[in-house]
Write a protein that holds these residues in place. Structure first.
Motif, PDB file in Angstrom:
ATOM      1  N   LEU A   1      64.800  38.814 -28.951  1.00 34.64           N
ATOM      2  CA  LEU A   1      64.159  39.827 -28.128  1.00 34.64           C
ATOM      3  C   LEU A   1      64.677  41.238 -28.362  1.00 34.64           C
ATOM      4  CD1 LEU A   1      63.928  37.933 -24.719  1.00 34.64           C
ATOM      5  CD2 LEU A   1      62.096  38.344 -26.366  1.00 34.64           C
ATOM      6  N   PHE A   2      65.929  41.350 -28.752  1.00 37.10           N
ATOM      7  CA  PHE A   2      66.540  42.674 -28.811  1.00 37.10           C
ATOM      8  C   PHE A   2      67.035  43.076 -30.196  1.00 37.10           C
ATOM      9  CE2 PHE A   2      67.043  41.005 -24.511  1.00 37.10           C
ATOM     10  CZ  PHE A   2      66.453  42.015 -23.767  1.00 37.10           C
ATOM     11  N   ALA A   3      66.917  42.169 -31.165  1.00 33.43           N
ATOM     12  CA  ALA A   3      67.354  42.521 -32.516  1.00 33.43           C
ATOM     13  C   ALA A   3      66.524  41.756 -33.544  1.00 33.43           C
ATOM     14  CB  ALA A   3      68.844  42.208 -32.691  1.00 33.43           C
ATOM     15  N   ARG A   4      65.194  41.758 -33.353  1.00 30.19           N
ATOM     16  CA  ARG A   4      64.318  40.958 -34.213  1.00 30.19           C
ATOM     17  C   ARG A   4      64.345  41.418 -35.660  1.00 30.19           C
ATOM     18  NH1 ARG A   4      58.479  39.931 -31.586  1.00 30.19           N
ATOM     19  NH2 ARG A   4      58.311  38.714 -33.508  1.00 30.19           N
ATOM     20  N   ASP A   5      64.581  42.687 -35.870  1.00 27.34           N
ATOM     21  CA  ASP A   5      64.562  43.221 -37.230  1.00 27.34           C
ATOM     22  C   ASP A   5      65.958  43.324 -37.836  1.00 27.34           C
ATOM     23  OD1 ASP A   5      61.785  43.561 -37.047  1.00 27.34           O
ATOM     24  OD2 ASP A   5      62.030  45.506 -36.068  1.00 27.34           O
ATOM     25  N   THR A   6      66.930  42.738 -37.163  1.00 27.77           N
ATOM     26  CA  THR A   6      68.319  42.809 -37.626  1.00 27.77           C
ATOM     27  C   THR A   6      68.913  41.413 -37.660  1.00 27.77           C
ATOM     28  OG1 THR A   6      68.542  44.958 -36.551  1.00 27.77           O
ATOM     29  CG2 THR A   6      70.572  43.861 -37.215  1.00 27.77           C
ATOM     30  N   SER A   7      69.681  41.115 -38.691  1.00 24.21           N
ATOM     31  CA  SER A   7      70.353  39.825 -38.783  1.00 24.21           C
ATOM     32  C   SER A   7      71.727  39.928 -38.131  1.00 24.21           C
ATOM     33  CB  SER A   7      70.496  39.411 -40.252  1.00 24.21           C
ATOM     34  OG  SER A   7      71.157  38.173 -40.359  1.00 24.21           O
ATOM     35  N   LEU A   8      71.871  39.326 -36.963  1.00 24.09           N
ATOM     36  CA  LEU A   8      73.122  39.404 -36.225  1.00 24.09           C
ATOM     37  C   LEU A   8      73.920  38.111 -36.373  1.00 24.09           C
ATOM     38  CD1 LEU A   8      72.129  41.010 -32.782  1.00 24.09           C
ATOM     39  CD2 LEU A   8      72.940  42.150 -34.852  1.00 24.09           C
ATOM     40  N   SER A   9      75.227  38.247 -36.491  1.00 24.03           N
ATOM     41  CA  SER A   9      76.106  37.085 -36.442  1.00 24.03           C
ATOM     42  C   SER A   9      76.240  36.645 -34.984  1.00 24.03           C
ATOM     43  CB  SER A   9      77.488  37.437 -36.990  1.00 24.03           C
ATOM     44  OG  SER A   9      78.124  38.391 -36.137  1.00 24.03           O
ATOM     45  N   ASP A  10      76.789  35.445 -34.769  1.00 26.28           N
ATOM     46  CA  ASP A  10      77.014  34.988 -33.398  1.00 26.28           C
ATOM     47  C   ASP A  10      77.967  35.926 -32.666  1.00 26.28           C
ATOM     48  OD1 ASP A  10      75.335  32.877 -33.806  1.00 26.28           O
ATOM     49  OD2 ASP A  10      76.913  31.366 -33.996  1.00 26.28           O
ATOM     50  N   GLU A  11      78.956  36.424 -33.381  1.00 28.31           N
ATOM     51  CA  GLU A  11      79.908  37.339 -32.756  1.00 28.31           C
ATOM     52  C   GLU A  11      79.217  38.627 -32.315  1.00 28.31           C
ATOM     53  OE1 GLU A  11      80.321  35.794 -35.628  1.00 28.31           O
ATOM     54  OE2 GLU A  11      81.901  34.357 -35.070  1.00 28.31           O
ATOM     55  N   GLN A  12      78.331  39.135 -33.141  1.00 27.66           N
ATOM     56  CA  GLN A  12      77.583  40.347 -32.769  1.00 27.66           C
ATOM     57  C   GLN A  12      76.634  40.074 -31.602  1.00 27.66           C
ATOM     58  OE1 GLN A  12      76.035  40.956 -36.765  1.00 27.66           O
ATOM     59  NE2 GLN A  12      77.162  42.900 -36.957  1.00 27.66           N
ATOM     60  N   ALA A  13      76.043  38.882 -31.597  1.00 26.55           N
ATOM     61  CA  ALA A  13      75.172  38.529 -30.474  1.00 26.55           C
ATOM     62  C   ALA A  13      75.965  38.429 -29.184  1.00 26.55           C
ATOM     63  CB  ALA A  13      74.461  37.209 -30.766  1.00 26.55           C
ATOM     64  N   ASP A  14      77.164  37.854 -29.274  1.00 31.99           N
ATOM     65  CA  ASP A  14      78.008  37.765 -28.080  1.00 31.99           C
ATOM     66  C   ASP A  14      78.383  39.153 -27.569  1.00 31.99           C
ATOM     67  OD1 ASP A  14      77.957  35.011 -27.983  1.00 31.99           O
ATOM     68  OD2 ASP A  14      79.810  34.759 -29.135  1.00 31.99           O
ATOM     69  N   ALA A  15      78.639  40.065 -28.483  1.00 26.99           N
ATOM     70  CA  ALA A  15      78.957  41.439 -28.078  1.00 26.99           C
ATOM     71  C   ALA A  15      77.752  42.072 -27.387  1.00 26.99           C
ATOM     72  CB  ALA A  15      79.372  42.257 -29.297  1.00 26.99           C
ATOM     73  N   LEU A  16      76.568  41.785 -27.902  1.00 26.00           N
ATOM     74  CA  LEU A  16      75.345  42.296 -27.278  1.00 26.00           C
ATOM     75  C   LEU A  16      75.174  41.716 -25.878  1.00 26.00           C
ATOM     76  CD1 LEU A  16      72.946  44.132 -28.185  1.00 26.00           C
ATOM     77  CD2 LEU A  16      71.746  42.036 -28.837  1.00 26.00           C
ATOM     78  N   LEU A  17      75.483  40.428 -25.753  1.00 21.80           N
ATOM     79  CA  LEU A  17      75.332  39.755 -24.470  1.00 21.80           C
ATOM     80  C   LEU A  17      76.361  40.210 -23.444  1.00 21.80           C
ATOM     81  CD1 LEU A  17      74.602  36.176 -25.816  1.00 21.80           C
ATOM     82  CD2 LEU A  17      73.061  37.515 -24.380  1.00 21.80           C
ATOM     83  N   ALA A  18      77.438  40.819 -23.903  1.00 23.12           N
ATOM     84  CA  ALA A  18      78.470  41.284 -22.979  1.00 23.12           C
ATOM     85  C   ALA A  18      78.031  42.512 -22.193  1.00 23.12           C
ATOM     86  CB  ALA A  18      79.763  41.590 -23.743  1.00 23.12           C
ATOM     87  N   GLY A  19      76.938  43.143 -22.611  1.00 24.24           N
ATOM     88  CA  GLY A  19      76.447  44.345 -21.945  1.00 24.24           C
ATOM     89  C   GLY A  19      75.181  44.083 -21.154  1.00 24.24           C
ATOM     90  N   PRO A  20      74.369  45.115 -20.969  1.00 27.17           N
ATOM     91  CA  PRO A  20      73.124  44.985 -20.189  1.00 27.17           C
ATOM     92  C   PRO A  20      72.163  43.934 -20.735  1.00 27.17           C
ATOM     93  CG  PRO A  20      73.682  47.300 -20.518  1.00 27.17           C
ATOM     94  CD  PRO A  20      74.636  46.514 -21.363  1.00 27.17           C
ATOM     95  N   VAL A  21      72.184  43.733 -22.066  1.00 25.24           N
ATOM     96  CA  VAL A  21      71.306  42.712 -22.643  1.00 25.24           C
ATOM     97  C   VAL A  21      71.623  41.347 -22.060  1.00 25.24           C
ATOM     98  CG1 VAL A  21      70.826  41.423 -24.762  1.00 25.24           C
ATOM     99  CG2 VAL A  21      70.772  43.912 -24.785  1.00 25.24           C
ATOM    100  N   GLY A  22      72.899  41.062 -21.860  1.00 27.43           N
ATOM    101  CA  GLY A  22      73.304  39.785 -21.292  1.00 27.43           C
ATOM    102  C   GLY A  22      72.724  39.567 -19.909  1.00 27.43           C
ATOM    103  N   ARG A  23      72.716  40.615 -19.114  1.00 31.78           N
ATOM    104  CA  ARG A  23      72.152  40.484 -17.765  1.00 31.78           C
ATOM    105  C   ARG A  23      70.654  40.229 -17.833  1.00 31.78           C
ATOM    106  NH1 ARG A  23      76.095  44.455 -17.036  1.00 31.78           N
ATOM    107  NH2 ARG A  23      74.639  46.195 -17.324  1.00 31.78           N
ATOM    108  N   GLN A  24      69.965  40.874 -18.763  1.00 33.90           N
ATOM    109  CA  GLN A  24      68.529  40.643 -18.908  1.00 33.90           C
ATOM    110  C   GLN A  24      68.243  39.213 -19.372  1.00 33.90           C
ATOM    111  OE1 GLN A  24      66.166  43.870 -20.814  1.00 33.90           O
ATOM    112  NE2 GLN A  24      68.083  44.988 -20.921  1.00 33.90           N
ATOM    113  N   VAL A  25      69.025  38.738 -20.346  1.00 33.30           N
ATOM    114  CA  VAL A  25      68.842  37.371 -20.833  1.00 33.30           C
ATOM    115  C   VAL A  25      69.126  36.366 -19.728  1.00 33.30           C
ATOM    116  CG1 VAL A  25      69.756  35.622 -22.414  1.00 33.30           C
ATOM    117  CG2 VAL A  25      69.241  37.932 -23.252  1.00 33.30           C
ATOM    118  N   ASP A  26      70.196  36.579 -18.985  1.00 32.99           N
ATOM    119  CA  ASP A  26      70.543  35.646 -17.909  1.00 32.99           C
ATOM    120  C   ASP A  26      69.488  35.655 -16.807  1.00 32.99           C
ATOM    121  OD1 ASP A  26      72.815  34.795 -19.210  1.00 32.99           O
ATOM    122  OD2 ASP A  26      74.145  36.183 -18.174  1.00 32.99           O
ATOM    123  N   ASP A  27      68.905  36.823 -16.557  1.00 32.23           N
ATOM    124  CA  ASP A  27      67.810  36.881 -15.587  1.00 32.23           C
ATOM    125  C   ASP A  27      66.631  36.041 -16.064  1.00 32.23           C
ATOM    126  OD1 ASP A  27      69.221  38.506 -13.878  1.00 32.23           O
ATOM    127  OD2 ASP A  27      68.252  40.365 -14.541  1.00 32.23           O
TER     128      ASP A  27
END
Length: 335
Positions: A257-283
């Motif tokens: 949803l938030f990085a469709r055009d970018t290849s993210l590692s799991d670590e980068q995804a976790d960093a993304l989830l640590a911010g506002p994106v994480g709250r949106q995903v959890d919602d």
């Protein structure tokens, strides 16, 4: 939430998103969907639905009617349907003919859930040769479609063949108050997409139930309201594994949803989830039941009470195919 609902009294159904897993081909994904359908047919699951999505490399359900036709040939009992067809993408006549054909092939086993969203982005809408304004015609298109399926004469004189007289049951899908109001007005069953858009669930169900108009005969309506609420599920005897699969689902959702055009590692995804994106995903994933089969059943019983649901539509979420199908097996009602 205290559990007072007995889950054994709540029909359970399945939503197969035909997800294409990491390293899978579309063909492999559809083989897994076939395996799920064949298993579900031997159990007490009431129905199995497929949702229309376009221009999404991780989802292989662009053509629900084609999937339903294949699964119908491999099953004999379970109801099959769209959850849903995005009606603004199509003419009501074309959908009446498609689902009328399915109803003739598989009598008394076909459902037709209808959504107002395009099921893709604006570029996809244009590629489908549709106008964004088509969404505004959704209520009228639902009525037109119902008339085709009932065989009610149209002003144009056009008859859906196949289709006329099949009376394929219609369900209004939604994640907002609009669908709730329309379903109530037409006296049709209402399915809420709480597996990914839960915010308005309580308000929408309350509105639907309070404004429901029974027995709208011209629309093939119901005597009483009927609510289907969707929930994500991940179940495994190893609760830690189930939780790890939920974490993987969160990462996948963030990437998609938030990085469709970018290849993210799991670590980068976790960093993304640590911010506002994480709250949106959890919602979005708020109504996902995770844990052992017993824990998931307890959660679902509480959810059914909260949602005032007559039926639950379960969406298996695990990226790992063994856990994905294992979830469906573990939660299967007795046939």
């Amino acid at each position: 939430m205290n559990q007072t609902v007995n889950l054994s009294n709540v029909p359970l159904s399945l939503l197969d998103l035909a997800q294409v897993g990491a390293g899978e081909t579309v063909r492999e994904s559809l083989r897994h969907s076939l395996e799920l359908a064949e298993f579900a047919d031997t159990t007490g699951y009431r129905r199995l639905w497929y949702a229309e999505h376009h221009n999404m490399s991780a989802i292989a359900s662009a053509a629900p009617a084609v999937l339903i036709a294949r699964m119908g040939a491999a099953t004999s009992r379970i109801r099959l349907g769209a959850g849903g067809v995005m009606l603004p993408n199509h003419s009501p006549l074309a959908i009446a003919e498609q689902f009328g054909t399915l109803a003739e092939l598989y009598p008394d086993r076909i459902d037709l859930g209808l959504g107002r969203a395009p099921g893709g982005d604006q570029a996809t809408f244009a590629a489908l040769r549709r106008s964004p304004a088509a969404s505004e015609q959704f209520p009228a298109d639902v009525v037109e479609l119902q008339k085709y399926l009932r065989g009610t004469p149209q002003q144009s004189g056009v008859v859906a063949t196949p289709g006329a007289g099949t009376d394929v049951p219609l369900y209004i899908l939604g994640s907002s108050l609009f669908g709730a109001q329309l379903a109530a007005y037409l006296g049709l069953p209402y399915a809420f997409a709480s597996h990914f858009a839960p915010a308005a669930l309580e308000q929408a169900v309350a509105l639907y139930r309070s404004e429901f108009r029974p027995l709208q005969a011209e629309f093939g309506g119901l005597a009483e309201p009927y609510v289907i609420a969707a929930a994500g599920v991940i179940a495994d005897d190893d609760a830690d594994l189930a939780r790890a699969q939920f974490d993987a689902t969160r990462r996948h959702r963030a990437k998609f949803l938030f990085a469709r055009d970018t290849s993210l590692s799991d670590e980068q995804a976790d960093a993304l989830l640590a911010g506002p994106v994480g709250r949106q995903v959890d919602d979005m994933l708020h109504h996902t039941a995770v844990g052992t089969p017993e824990q998931v059943r307890d959660t679902l019983a509480g959810f059914a009470e909260y949602a005032r649901a007559d039926e639950l539509m379960l969406a298996p979420m695990a990226p790992d195919r063994a856990v994905w199908l294992g979830t469906v097996r573990a939660l299967a009602p007795t046939a």
